[in-house]
Design a protein around this motif. Sequence first.
Motif, PDB file in Angstrom:
ATOM      1  N   GLY A  79      -1.874  -4.363   2.126  1.00 60.86           N
ATOM      2  CA  GLY A  79      -2.029  -3.722   3.438  1.00 60.86           C
ATOM      3  C   GLY A  79      -1.191  -4.646   4.581  1.00 60.86           C
ATOM      4  O   GLY A  79      -0.082  -5.011   4.180  1.00 60.86           O
ATOM      5  N   TRP A  80      -1.656  -4.315   5.882  1.00 66.22           N
ATOM      6  CA  TRP A  80      -0.772  -5.057   6.991  1.00 66.22           C
ATOM      7  C   TRP A  80      -0.894  -6.644   6.670  1.00 66.22           C
ATOM      8  O   TRP A  80      -2.177  -7.224   6.605  1.00 66.22           O
ATOM      9  CB  TRP A  80      -1.561  -4.660   8.214  1.00 66.22           C
ATOM     10  CG  TRP A  80      -1.238  -3.313   8.539  1.00 66.22           C
ATOM     11  CD1 TRP A  80      -2.263  -2.188   9.019  1.00 66.22           C
ATOM     12  CD2 TRP A  80      -0.220  -2.607   8.614  1.00 66.22           C
ATOM     13  NE1 TRP A  80      -1.588  -1.148   9.401  1.00 66.22           N
ATOM     14  CE2 TRP A  80      -0.306  -1.098   8.801  1.00 66.22           C
ATOM     15  CE3 TRP A  80       1.299  -2.743   8.470  1.00 66.22           C
ATOM     16  CZ2 TRP A  80       0.792  -0.397   9.166  1.00 66.22           C
ATOM     17  CZ3 TRP A  80       2.397  -2.041   8.355  1.00 66.22           C
ATOM     18  CH2 TRP A  80       2.152  -0.618   9.024  1.00 66.22           C
ATOM     19  N   SER A  86      -4.170  -4.300  -5.474  1.00 66.24           N
ATOM     20  CA  SER A  86      -4.260  -3.796  -3.753  1.00 66.24           C
ATOM     21  C   SER A  86      -4.978  -5.022  -3.249  1.00 66.24           C
ATOM     22  O   SER A  86      -5.839  -5.614  -3.717  1.00 66.24           O
ATOM     23  CB  SER A  86      -4.995  -2.675  -3.377  1.00 66.24           C
ATOM     24  OG  SER A  86      -4.305  -1.606  -3.799  1.00 66.24           O
ATOM     25  N   SER A 131       3.147   7.263   4.502  1.00 66.57           N
ATOM     26  CA  SER A 131       2.959   7.451   5.785  1.00 66.57           C
ATOM     27  C   SER A 131       4.277   8.054   6.213  1.00 66.57           C
ATOM     28  O   SER A 131       5.411   7.913   5.690  1.00 66.57           O
ATOM     29  CB  SER A 131       2.834   6.063   6.527  1.00 66.57           C
ATOM     30  OG  SER A 131       1.853   5.322   6.306  1.00 66.57           O
ATOM     31  N   ALA A 142       0.735  -1.166   0.199  1.00 71.81           N
ATOM     32  CA  ALA A 142      -0.046  -0.052  -0.153  1.00 71.81           C
ATOM     33  C   ALA A 142       0.854   1.179   0.074  1.00 71.81           C
ATOM     34  O   ALA A 142       0.517   2.436  -0.866  1.00 71.81           O
ATOM     35  CB  ALA A 142      -1.020  -0.069   1.097  1.00 71.81           C
ATOM     36  N   THR A 178      -6.490  -0.046  12.516  1.00 71.72           N
ATOM     37  CA  THR A 178      -7.757   0.507  12.087  1.00 71.72           C
ATOM     38  C   THR A 178      -7.195   2.052  11.436  1.00 71.72           C
ATOM     39  O   THR A 178      -7.904   2.824  11.001  1.00 71.72           O
ATOM     40  CB  THR A 178      -8.672   0.660  13.029  1.00 71.72           C
ATOM     41  OG1 THR A 178      -8.062   1.140  14.350  1.00 71.72           O
ATOM     42  CG2 THR A 178      -9.227  -0.560  12.969  1.00 71.72           C
ATOM     43  N   LYS A 198      -5.165   2.661   9.493  1.00 72.21           N
ATOM     44  CA  LYS A 198      -4.650   2.699   8.075  1.00 72.21           C
ATOM     45  C   LYS A 198      -5.939   2.091   7.096  1.00 72.21           C
ATOM     46  O   LYS A 198      -6.252   2.253   6.090  1.00 72.21           O
ATOM     47  CB  LYS A 198      -3.482   2.049   7.771  1.00 72.21           C
ATOM     48  CG  LYS A 198      -2.339   2.641   8.282  1.00 72.21           C
ATOM     49  CD  LYS A 198      -2.027   3.685   7.824  1.00 72.21           C
ATOM     50  CE  LYS A 198      -0.765   4.550   8.359  1.00 72.21           C
ATOM     51  NZ  LYS A 198      -0.409   5.983   7.659  1.00 72.21           N
ATOM     52  N   GLN A 199      -6.455   0.852   7.866  1.00 70.66           N
ATOM     53  CA  GLN A 199      -7.403  -0.023   7.161  1.00 70.66           C
ATOM     54  C   GLN A 199      -8.798   0.014   7.490  1.00 70.66           C
ATOM     55  O   GLN A 199      -9.100  -0.117   8.854  1.00 70.66           O
ATOM     56  CB  GLN A 199      -6.646  -1.444   7.134  1.00 70.66           C
ATOM     57  CG  GLN A 199      -5.619  -1.872   6.568  1.00 70.66           C
ATOM     58  CD  GLN A 199      -5.285  -3.274   6.534  1.00 70.66           C
ATOM     59  OE1 GLN A 199      -4.188  -3.677   6.161  1.00 70.66           O
ATOM     60  NE2 GLN A 199      -6.200  -4.108   6.922  1.00 70.66           N
ATOM     61  N   ASP A 208      -5.417  -5.008   0.612  1.00 69.00           N
ATOM     62  CA  ASP A 208      -5.179  -4.343   1.752  1.00 69.00           C
ATOM     63  C   ASP A 208      -6.288  -3.742   2.399  1.00 69.00           C
ATOM     64  O   ASP A 208      -6.216  -2.642   3.105  1.00 69.00           O
ATOM     65  CB  ASP A 208      -4.592  -2.969   1.014  1.00 69.00           C
ATOM     66  CG  ASP A 208      -5.488  -2.283   0.399  1.00 69.00           C
ATOM     67  OD1 ASP A 208      -6.604  -2.472   0.353  1.00 69.00           O
ATOM     68  OD2 ASP A 208      -5.221  -1.077  -0.152  1.00 69.00           O
ATOM     69  N   TRP A 234      -7.193  -0.090   2.521  1.00 69.96           N
ATOM     70  CA  TRP A 234      -6.315   1.039   2.835  1.00 69.96           C
ATOM     71  C   TRP A 234      -6.324   2.091   1.596  1.00 69.96           C
ATOM     72  O   TRP A 234      -6.632   3.345   2.360  1.00 69.96           O
ATOM     73  CB  TRP A 234      -4.804   0.448   2.919  1.00 69.96           C
ATOM     74  CG  TRP A 234      -3.792   1.239   3.475  1.00 69.96           C
ATOM     75  CD1 TRP A 234      -3.766   2.598   3.253  1.00 69.96           C
ATOM     76  CD2 TRP A 234      -2.657   0.871   4.220  1.00 69.96           C
ATOM     77  NE1 TRP A 234      -2.292   2.780   3.778  1.00 69.96           N
ATOM     78  CE2 TRP A 234      -1.834   1.844   4.396  1.00 69.96           C
ATOM     79  CE3 TRP A 234      -2.478  -0.391   4.630  1.00 69.96           C
ATOM     80  CZ2 TRP A 234      -0.567   1.891   5.150  1.00 69.96           C
ATOM     81  CZ3 TRP A 234      -1.163  -0.629   5.486  1.00 69.96           C
ATOM     82  CH2 TRP A 234      -0.276   0.714   5.701  1.00 69.96           C
TER      83      TRP A 234
END
Length: 261
Positions: A187-188, A253, A150, A144, A218, A220-221, A255, A258
């Motif tokens: 994403g994570w 993506s 970030s 992402a 949360t 980020k996503q 993610d 995100w």
Amino acid sequence: MSLKGKVALVTGSTSGIGLGIAHALAGEGADIMMNGFGDAAEIEALRAATAAKFGVRVAYSPADISKPADIQAMVRQTVAELGSLDIMVNNAGIQFTADIEAFPDEQWDRVIAINLSGVFHGTKAAIPPMKARGWGRIINIASAHGLVASPQKVAYVTAKHGVVGMTKVTGIELANTGITANAICPGWVLTPLVEKQLADRAQREGSTVEKVTHAFLTEKQPMAKFSTPEQIGGLAVFLCSDAAATITGAPLSIDGGWVAA
Ligand code: NAD
């Protein structure tokens, strides 16, 4: 067993996402060249267990992805030991976090060398054996953070945006060769790379990993759950399928929403 007869090299496959992708590709019958760091005995046990579980050939290269000559030697070793190189997964990556003003120059160089230049050298070395067979899949594990930023991650975000750009160039240069190139943007995913960030944050905030995990996700996503290495592996398998033959140069993506938010 859609990938029987194919050979896949997955960089950084001794852990986390790379290992999940290696297992997913092996599950479809691909022979695997593993790569990554770790304890030699543990890596040998992982190599042998993967071969036994999926009934495929599994070799290992200790190549350091920050070194172009190591990458070239690993590709030569893949073709010599396993017979071809059909699927190249440029996955190895590291993280370092600090504000730009405090970001150590040597950490910038190291993240760029592995997360960005390593993808270039891996792609460059993989193209000739793929062209020789008229078929190939280059799968770059971006993030992402290849699409949005970030703070405190200047080298990582720069490298991953670079990987997304490199994937586009690769896709269009190879458009009529039978080779596709795409970037997976997770994403994570709960791997040692993220476990360290959770542990650092828990320590910084005087809290526990359990308590900081929900906030970490949360912020980020929209979706408050990790993607798994198995799910990333499933997307890699799809990109190797005929259904994905005209997907190229694309960032994909996975993610939890995100980059949609
Ligand atoms: P990880 O730390 O679990 O695994 C990293 C792998 O890369 C290990 O096998 C390690 O030995 C290997 N590696 C590191 N430096 C190397 C080098 N110089 N040469 C060879 N191998 C090397 O991390 P992960 O979370 O599985 O990350 C894999 C990839 O996925 C990375 O590119 C990372 O940026 C990306 N990614 C991870 C997440 C996440 O949430 N975990 C999200 C988006 C993208």
